[in-house]
Design an enzyme around this catalytic site. Sequence first.
Site, short mmCIF file in Angstrom:
data_model
loop_
_atom_site.label_atom_id
_atom_site.label_comp_id
_atom_site.label_asym_id
_atom_site.label_seq_id
_atom_site.Cartn_x
_atom_site.Cartn_y
_atom_site.Cartn_z
N LYS A 40 0.83 -1.20 0.00
CA LYS A 40 0.00 0.00 0.00
C LYS A 40 0.87 1.25 0.00
O LYS A 40 0.64 2.19 -0.79
CB LYS A 40 -0.89 -0.06 1.24
CG LYS A 40 -2.12 0.78 1.14
CD LYS A 40 -3.03 0.53 2.35
CE LYS A 40 -3.74 -0.79 2.27
NZ LYS A 40 -4.17 -1.30 3.56
N ARG A 109 -3.21 2.82 8.66
CA ARG A 109 -3.53 1.57 7.96
C ARG A 109 -2.32 0.66 7.90
O ARG A 109 -1.20 1.12 7.69
CB ARG A 109 -3.94 1.86 6.50
CG ARG A 109 -4.95 2.96 6.35
CD ARG A 109 -5.30 3.20 4.88
NE ARG A 109 -6.25 2.21 4.40
CZ ARG A 109 -6.77 2.21 3.18
NH1 ARG A 109 -6.41 3.12 2.30
NH2 ARG A 109 -7.64 1.30 2.81
N GLY A 118 -6.05 -11.19 8.90
CA GLY A 118 -5.61 -11.14 10.29
C GLY A 118 -4.87 -9.87 10.64
O GLY A 118 -4.66 -9.57 11.80
N MET A 120 -4.31 -5.74 11.01
CA MET A 120 -5.24 -4.78 11.57
C MET A 120 -6.00 -4.00 10.49
O MET A 120 -5.42 -3.59 9.49
CB MET A 120 -4.50 -3.79 12.46
CG MET A 120 -5.45 -3.02 13.36
SD MET A 120 -4.65 -1.68 14.23
CE MET A 120 -4.72 -0.39 13.01
N ARG A 353 -3.62 -0.78 -6.71
CA ARG A 353 -2.72 -1.95 -6.83
C ARG A 353 -3.11 -2.69 -8.10
O ARG A 353 -4.21 -2.47 -8.64
CB ARG A 353 -2.85 -2.86 -5.62
CG ARG A 353 -4.22 -3.45 -5.50
CD ARG A 353 -4.41 -4.19 -4.21
NE ARG A 353 -5.86 -4.39 -4.11
CZ ARG A 353 -6.51 -4.82 -3.08
NH1 ARG A 353 -5.87 -5.11 -1.98
NH2 ARG A 353 -7.80 -4.97 -3.10
N CYS A 868 8.87 -37.96 -14.54
CA CYS A 868 7.57 -38.48 -14.96
C CYS A 868 6.62 -38.67 -13.79
O CYS A 868 5.53 -39.19 -13.94
CB CYS A 868 7.74 -39.79 -15.75
SG CYS A 868 8.51 -41.10 -14.78
#
Length: 916
Positions: A40, A109, A118, A120, A353, A868
């Site tokens: 970000k 942020r 998970g 914040m 983004r 293989c």
Amino acid sequence: MSENKDPHVAGSGDSGAGEVKFVYDFTEGNKDLKDLLGGKGANLAEMTNLGLPVPPGFTITTEACKTYLDSGEEPAALRDEVGAHLQALEAGMGKTLGQADDPLLVSVRSGAKFSMPGMMDTVLNIGLSDKSVQGLARQSGDDRFAWDSYRRLIQMFGKTVLGVDGELFEDALEAAKVAKKVSVDTELEAADLKKLVTKFKRIVKTEAGRDFPQDPREQMDLAIHAVFDSWNTDRAKLYRRQERIPHDLGTAVNVCSMVFGNLGPDSGTGVAFTRDPASGHQGVYGDYLQNAQGEDVVAGIRNTVALAELESIDKKSYDQLMRIMETLENHYKDLCDIEFTIERGQLWMLQTRVGKRTAGAAFRIATQLVDQGLIDEAEALQRVTGAQLAQLMFPRFDDQAKVEQIGRGIAASPGAAVGKAVFDSYTAIKWSRSGEKVILIRRETNPDDLDGMIAAEGILTSRGGKTSHAAVVARGMGKTCVCGAEELEVDTKRRRMTAPGGVVIEEGDVVSIDGSTGKVYLGEVPVVPSPVVEYFEGRMHAGADDADELVAAVHRIMAYADRVRRLRVRANADNAEDALRARRFGAQGIGLCRTEHMFLGDRRELVERLILADTDAEREESLKELLPLQKRDFIELFEAMDGLPVTIRLLDPPLHEFLPDVTELSVRVALAESRGDANENDLRLLQAVHRLHEQNPMLGLRGVRLGLVIPGLFTMQVRAIAEAAAERRNAKGDPRAEVMIPLVGTVQELEIVRDEADRVIAEVQETTGVELKLAIGTMIELPRAALTAGQIAEAAEFFSFGTNDLTQTVWGFSRDDVEASFFTAYLEKGIFGVSPFETIDRDGVGSLVRSAVKAGRATRPDLKLGVCGEHGGDPESVHFFHEVGLDYVSCSPFRIPVARLEAGRAASTSKGSDHR
Ligand code: PEP
Ligand code: MG
């Protein structure tokens, strides 16, 4: 970019030359500094430097986070550095953080290099207090706005920074709406919100044991620490383990001056894509919500409008947004997604983004960007993945069909499956044996369901995620699976499932499940073949006028991949039909023909007789019968693969597959004995089966061991290969046979088999008068073989890594047992990111492959090397095989296009393999 060569080092104007710099103004960073500034922060800096309207702010680096996490304290210099950047921000904005009469407010942020669950959530409106809320009200001329902003701060701060249960705030907000008899939050007035603030502060005091902080800097510092701490939440840690993201990256923190989308109807907030993430087409895609802040758009609290409507709401901002979107696309040379806010007619960019997209869009967008001259072909290859191509190759439900969707779960294993609902494995097996197609529906599955899962077309569970037993096992089997469809209530006792709205699905009702989207439908949805497969099959032509846009894009990307790849791609195929399909899909030979597959069905009994033969005469009798059958198999294969190499592996059966089931046979004999009419043959057979019964067939009499103890078996197979090749040559064909010996552990085993093979080949040359050049090589699928590869290469012209067995033996896993029993637990605990049977375990199995390649080539520089095992068709593993310098990968026919694509991607990124 900062002027410093090392971006970690502060310039002289900052905290002193030579010291580590922990805070970057948005004007100082750029998009390539994701390690330091997080995704970000790096993109906010990039947009700032592009001159786009980004609210000013700064980013605290991941280095600061790392120090905090290591020592439990923030770096000594951080407080002052943040202070200096805050001062600069305040000077630029002409007001100070939390200033009583006109407060500067900021958001805090999190922003790691990779976004992860998970971490914040954002805290907005930092700087508001009992005092400054009054100033904000006066400044904005909007009491309601000020109190709404304050209640949001206490709510977000309480929940994410102080750890108060978010429901308590939600309940209080709901109660306020009920009391006022309104349904949406915008209908609450300033007085209501003021009361709510008092209530929220009380909640904080009771739950967190402290007052909501009134000092704005304290608010900011606590929020920054909370972001740091969130790096180590259980959820984030588990996600990192599963995704193999290192735990020591840390997160950055972005502090950004607030702009407000909730200042009335001329304000709002929105999300947008620079082109359609579903089709790749350019246009106006996104959502906008007037008079709203933060997550309101995605939270679904009020109905958003399509982005196109912004044109009539605020033409000036709309036009500016369109120009910015174009700038971003041209700059990032890719589809971008963005978040923006409009504050009283002024547009602000809050995030961008490179955006996620569907598999189909990825291919289209890559070729569109080439056509626009924004990227070249090599870059286009990096914009798509083998996993996306695999997704496009599954049959899918007809989009035009009328459907009744009854639920949605997690898309756990792709494909489209239709069948009658059954609620237990026993019924699944019984019905499928009578020719019915069934979908096995369970709350969750466990190892007892294995046979039912094999019998079913697809599996649907109401519990569990992508790593649940159902998901792991279904993916291993390549079977469609939707799991964790929680809204569907599964009642296995009463054999029924209830969907929302009370729709009841009884046993026997037809359901359709889509493992690529997770959708569940009532009734039969028609399935259509994938156009991409139609193209690979040669039934659809990319150049035709009516060619599907997607097919044309796939065609172009595959052509780039084929042009640049170094790895050749072969197929694992045992019959002409598979070989022909493989060839249509681009196979450059057969890397593994498993001859044991040729002995199942009608011929099983012949092998049974061979294994159980007591006398040479009996044995020779069965071999004589097998020889012409084998020869015919090989002639067909050589014809299908004319001109291309065909590696034929001598018999490698787990012995029990060719013998009668010991329990069934015991029961038969016992019953016959109790009736007094026991059959002599059955008795003999039972004795032999007992004698040959193995506790661990995987580690027992298989592969080369079998060839060495059953006289004549391998000789017969080599003779069949040689005679078939001679016959094809006489028919003007170009057979290129290679003989492969399985499960070799020591060069001595290989030498014995090889000598015999050479003798037989010479004999066939002699009798047919055809000169045969048959390469003889071995599989490397036991740790000892890999460890002594240098010796083994003395007797082998090629190696083919059998990574299925190598994985089993390196880990000491029996695949059939462990996948169904404890792999789920291992995946959930993050011990594996992915099953080592799906993707090569680079550090363990891979390191043996790497050293065997080196040792083998040291002995024999022209040693041909392939793989293989199933990893040969796995995207990630193909890159590994490219890196270690194999010559080819071999995989099932259906995965050939994926292997071609990934081999191309590997070649166009790598700077050359480490062995060639
Ligand atoms: C292997 O072990 O990787 C292999 C290809 O052989 P199979 O799967 O037949 O044991
Ligand atoms: Mg094997």
